[in-house]
Design an enzyme around this catalytic site. Structure first.
Site, short mmCIF file in Angstrom:
data_model
loop_
_atom_site.label_atom_id
_atom_site.label_comp_id
_atom_site.label_asym_id
_atom_site.label_seq_id
_atom_site.Cartn_x
_atom_site.Cartn_y
_atom_site.Cartn_z
N ARG A 1 1.51 9.05 -8.16
CA ARG A 1 2.11 7.77 -8.52
C ARG A 1 2.97 7.82 -9.76
O ARG A 1 4.02 7.19 -9.82
CB ARG A 1 0.99 6.78 -8.78
N SER B 1 0.83 -1.21 0.00
CA SER B 1 0.00 0.00 0.00
C SER B 1 0.86 1.25 0.00
O SER B 1 1.86 1.35 0.71
CB SER B 1 -0.89 0.04 1.23
#
Ligand SMILES: Cc1cc2nc3c(=O)[nH]c(=O)nc-3n(C[C@H](O)[C@H](O)[C@H](O)COP(=O)(O)OP(=O)(O)OC[C@H]3O[C@@H](n4cnc5c(N)ncnc54)[C@H](O)[C@@H]3O)c2cc1C
Ligand code: SF4
Ligand code: FES
Lengths: 659, 244
Positions: free
Chosen positions: A344, A297
């Protein structure tokens, strides 16, 4: 015959979304709900809905439409709806609740989504997503989803990559599982009520279209091999993403593009196929037997610090022996405002950059070491080991289980991996594809995330689509039903069945020399190499040639053991890989035609001086929706590109900056 | 390392099954157990034999799809799922016996695959909180004490894999059932249906041919999510209360 561009595709008419009401953005969804026609409760039972997929999108939709009284048929390829890959989501789900009074609002979540998507998403859809987000949390809590709570008994939040407010709700590292169980239980309740019929271990292999409308599917019972016809008034595809085209990804083994690709072949446009997200925090590849990659995560980035040695000479050293001054915390250095919490795409690309410089760590894969450190030493010092354990214990355990290394003592090694696909079936504001009566929801559609999805926003979108959007928009479609019944032996049905049967027969009869997996691995390598984190003209052209020749070999030389009339996992895989081959070509064409960089689509020809994605808004502020134009199994004719211009009325386009 | 596998092969529910021996060589200790089976299957396919059918999907220990009795232990020797088991838990030269879950309530489908739909039917019987979509109140109107929220979460981590049933000499599904009863029973939202839920779910459990519980504790020892045995006491307490 329209003119071919690059010998690869041609340009068709512009398309646009005509369903979003023409009112200020904050009033759109309310107006749309009001304008959508109603269906009398007593008529609902006569109307049938097929839903392919039992993930958050499909499961939530099945539960809600069942509850409303429609006759729902739900399909999944696993042995239980509860196992859909939504179950694997770890980090959390966003919602604009502003419980922390840190300046969050619907508008800010909307803004973050559009900016995070690098200004390639549709404003109306992104706004609705933010608007509905708060209801999702209410719904899930009422169902008994055990979100994390503080000592006062109220819901706890954390912040997630790419944003500066804490709006992420979570259930330790298992948010997806807990949300999915909520949706699954709600759906099972409807199974007991008799409104939802559940078909597990069933794979949808074709859409049935009659008079231009989607009227059913052909599915294979994966236990008996029987080919079944299922008819309905409307069909929803909530079949998830196609990241497995890369072979190695964080997706489950069975994730596939088959459902959406079959629909594409039947007329549904496929939008932005090249937008694929590479997640920065995954466990690096260990060997060539590897079957999948595991995500850690990204909440780990809240307290972990990412670094590589400053010097190439240190990459083989024990990281604990490398002094502070010889470490390069490259994200903190390059992006002081966001540090390790950059979006990201940036986090991933920067990891590639430092590894390409020869500063990666861990075992060599090819000529490079592909790994960077994610270090909790300072967090352990600051918070204490117990606190770190309470927050991240299960993730640390998972890491240790897989790598055999103890992350409390040695920094973890991470590397980016394919994780999510923003591309998918083109849908309008109502989530309807270009085929009337065929809807797409969740990761299977393209709608809300533009060229890059923010962390914790997919679960939000899936549940928004499933619980709140589809039930409202499908009703509008169904209000003009029930439609003329379709006979089981109607020519369109028989034709769809025959396509499925012929294809299975063909796959089983080739009897060549190579296994399905060996083709899939090679295909994945090609896509990763030439259509992965960084793309360029020459590589993309080469990739297309490689995909085509491998696909040609596949249809000549694949070996699929076993028979069609029993459980046959090789056959299942073969069908999925065959569709990945076609999708791969479209991804390459899409990536090649988009000569700008945006979000996760990074063209090395188009970057800023600092190496960031450089958009070209004058040329590319559009959704690329591709139309299939024909071709037998295994080939396809040059597709037609339809552009949907993205008009920004509320948010001003800017060069993204996370400095 | 080199290993000898003895794998249960059975072509269908009514066919005769048997253990078949397969040598596998050059197994890396970083492989997962299922990757080791993938390698075997690639070899079998190359040799024109039918690969071994087994279930898996997420391969992250969370979907509950994978199963396997490994040397008589559900999910093998570690407290984890088969997909998260790695070959470093075995040693060179070992013989490993691989069988499907065995239970009346989980009929065999093929090779190592069984039918666990009985679990879905138990949930259908009452494993939910009835709330209509859109009818929920503002989430933070409802406070849940942290220790209750934590216990609800701990028991909600059940992945529905069925290892508890496979490990139990009576093939009882009580741990699975107790986990759900405790998850929903700890929460204020779950109170309205608490009594009817436990009765309906237990009735369904019994109708599915699961065995009774004798408190042997094998279930909890095999559970990859470490669901504690005390959820069964909770289940019994709730049941008695509901009946009285
Ligand atoms: C490891 C991991 C972690 C993630 N973490 C987060 C996170 O923290 N926050 C976040 O917001 N997002 C996260 N995501 C993304 C998010 O989980 C997914 O995008 C989302 O759950 C997709 O849900 P879905 O309902 O669209 O599809 P899925 O949950 O993938 O469900 C697909 C369904 O379709 C069925 N199906 C597929 N093909 C067929 C077929 N041909 N025939 C019949 N049935 C079919 C499957 O059986 C399944 O039921 C994560 C993703 C991964 C992989
Ligand atoms: S209780 Fe444990 S062993 Fe039983 S199904 Fe749930 S997770 Fe599996
Ligand atoms: S494959 Fe999902 S838990 Fe093992």
């Amino acid at each position: 015959m329209p003119e071919l561009i690059d010998n690869l595709y041609s340009l068709g008419d512009q398309i646009e979304d005509t369903r979003a009401p023409d009112v200020p953005i904050a009033e759109m969804w309310t107006k749309a709900k009001f304008d959508n026609k109603l269906v009398n409760p007593t008529n609902r039972r006569k109307l049938s809905v097929i839903i392919v997929g039992t993930g958050l999108a499909g499961g939530a939709a099945a539960a809600t439409l069942g509850e409303a009284g429609y006759h729902v048929k739900s399909f999944c390829y696993q042995d239980s709806p509860r196992r859909a890959h939504s179950v694997a989501a770890q980090g959390g789900i966003n919602a604009a609740k502003n419980y922390n009074d840190d300046g969050d609002s619907i508008y800010r979540l909307f803004y973050d989504t559009v900016k995070g998507g690098d200004y390639r998403s549709r404003e109306s859809n992104s706004y609705r997503l933010a608007e509905v987000s708060a209801n999702i949390i209410d719904q899930c809590v009422a169902q008994g989803v055990p979100f994390a709570r503080d000592y006062g008994g109220l819901l706890d939040n954390r912040s997630f990559g790419g944003v500066q407010v804490a709006r992420t709700f979570y259930a330790r590292g298992q948010t997806g599982q807990q949300l999915l169980i909520g949706a699954y239980q709600a759906m099972e309740r409807q199974v007991a009520e008799g409104t939802v019929e559940q078909f597990t271990r069933h794979e949808m292999l074709e859409v049935i279209i009659v008079d231009g409308k989607a009227r059913g599917i052909i599915a294979r019972d994966m236990v008996t091999g029987e080919i079944e016809t299922h008819l309905a008034d409307v069909v929803v595809l909530a079949s998830g993403g196609y990241g497995n085209v890369f072979y190695l990804s964080t997706n489950a083994m069975g994730c596939n593009v088959t459902a959406t690709w079959r629909a594409h072949r039947k007329g549904a446009y496929f939008a932005n196929p090249c937008y694929t997200q590479i997640h920065p925090t995954c466990i690096p590849v260990a060997g060539d037997y590897q079957s999948k990659l595991t995500l850690m995560s990204e909440s780990l980035r809240n307290d972990g610090r990412i670094w590589v040695p400053k010097s190439r000479d240190d990459v083989e050293k024990d990281p604990r022996d490398i002094p502070e001054e010889d470490r390069d915390y490259y994200l903190e250095r390059k992006y002081p405002a966001f540090g390790n919490l950059v979006p990201r795409d940036i986090g991933s690309r920067q990891a590639k950059v430092v590894c390409d410089e020869g500063r990666g760590v861990g075992p060599k894969v090819g000529d490079f070491r592909r790994g960077v450190y994610l270090d909790f030493a300072s967090a352990i010092e600051r918070m204490g080991e117990e606190a770190v354990k309470a927050k991240y214990g299960n993730l640390f355990d998972m890491y240790q289980q897989i790598t055999g290394e103890n992350p409390y003592e040695v920094p973890m090694r991470i590397y980016p991996a394919v994780h999510y696909t923003m591309g998918g079936l083109w849908v309008d504001y109502n989530l309807e594809t270009t085929v009337p009566g065929l809807f797409a929801a969740g990761e299977a559609n393209f709608s809300d995330h533009g060229a890059n999805r923010l962390g914790a926003s997919s679960l939000m979108q899936c549940l928004s689509d499933g619980y709140f959007v589809l039930p409202n928009t499908i009703r509008d479609y169904l209000a003009s039903g029930p439609f003329e019944p379709v006979a089981e032996d109607a020519p369109e049905v028989l034709e769809a069945r025959k396509t499925v049967e012929d294809r299975i027969e063909k796959l089983l009869s080739i009897n060549g020399d190579r296994t399905v997996d060996s083709f899939h691995k090679e295909l994945g390598n090609i896509v990763w190499e030439y259509c992965g984190m960084e793309r360029n003209d020459a590589g993309l052209r080469k990739g297309i040639d490689l995909v085509r020749s491998l696909r040609e070999e596949f249809w000549r030389n694949v070996k699929v053991p076993g028979s069609a009339t029993t459980l046959n996992q090789s056959l299942e895989k073969a069908g999925r890989v065959a569709d990945f081959f076609e999708l791969a070509e479209l991804m390459f064409i899409d990536a090649l035609h988009r000569t700008e960089s945006c979000g996760c689509h990074f063209r090395s020809e188009s970057q800023t001086e600092d190496g960031e994605a450089l958009r070209d808004d004058d040329k590319f502020a559009y959704v690329a929706a591709w139309e299939f134009t024909g071709g037998d199994e295994g080939t396809f004719e040059p597709p037609v590109l339809h552009k949907e211009d993205l008009v920004y009325n509320f948010i001003q386009l800017k060069q993204r900056s996370y400095k | 390392m080199n290993l000898t596998l003895k794998i249960w092969r059975q072509s269908g529910p009514d066919a005769q099954g048997e253990l078949v021996t397969y040598p596998v060589n050059d197994v890396s200790e970083d492989m997962s157990f299922l990757e080791m089976l993938d390698v075997l299957n690639e070899d079998l396919t190359a040799k024109d034999e039918e690969p071994v059918a087994f279930d898996s999907d997420c391969r992250e220990g969370i979907c509950g799809m994978c199963s396997l009795m490994i040397n008589g232990e559900a999910h093998g020797p570690e407290v984890t799922t088969t997909c998260q088991l790695h070959m470093r838990s075995f040693s060179d030269g070992e013989t490993i016996t691989i069988e499907p879950w065995r239970a009346q309530a989980f009929p065999l489908v093929k090779d190592l695959i069984v039918d666990r739909s009985a679990f879905d039917r138990i949930i259908q019987a009452g494993g939910y909180i009835s709330v209509k979509t859109g009818a929920a109140v503002e989430a933070n109107n409802l406070q849940v004490q942290k220790h209750k929220a934590d216990r609800a979460f701990d028991t909600a981590t059940c992945i529905g894999c069925g290892a508890c049933v496979a490990a139990c000499p009576n093939a009882s599904g009580m741990l699975f059932l107790g986990a759900k009863i405790t998850h929903l029973g700890e929460l204020p939202q779950g109170q309205a249906e608490r009594d009817s839920r436990v009765v309906k779910m237990i009735n369904q459990h019994d109708a599915e041919d699961f065995g009774g519980c004798q408190n042997l504790g094998e279930c909890s020892a095999a559970c990859p999510k470490e669901i504690p045995l005390n959820v069964i006491s909770q289940l019994n307490r709730d049941f008695i209360k509901a009946k009285s």
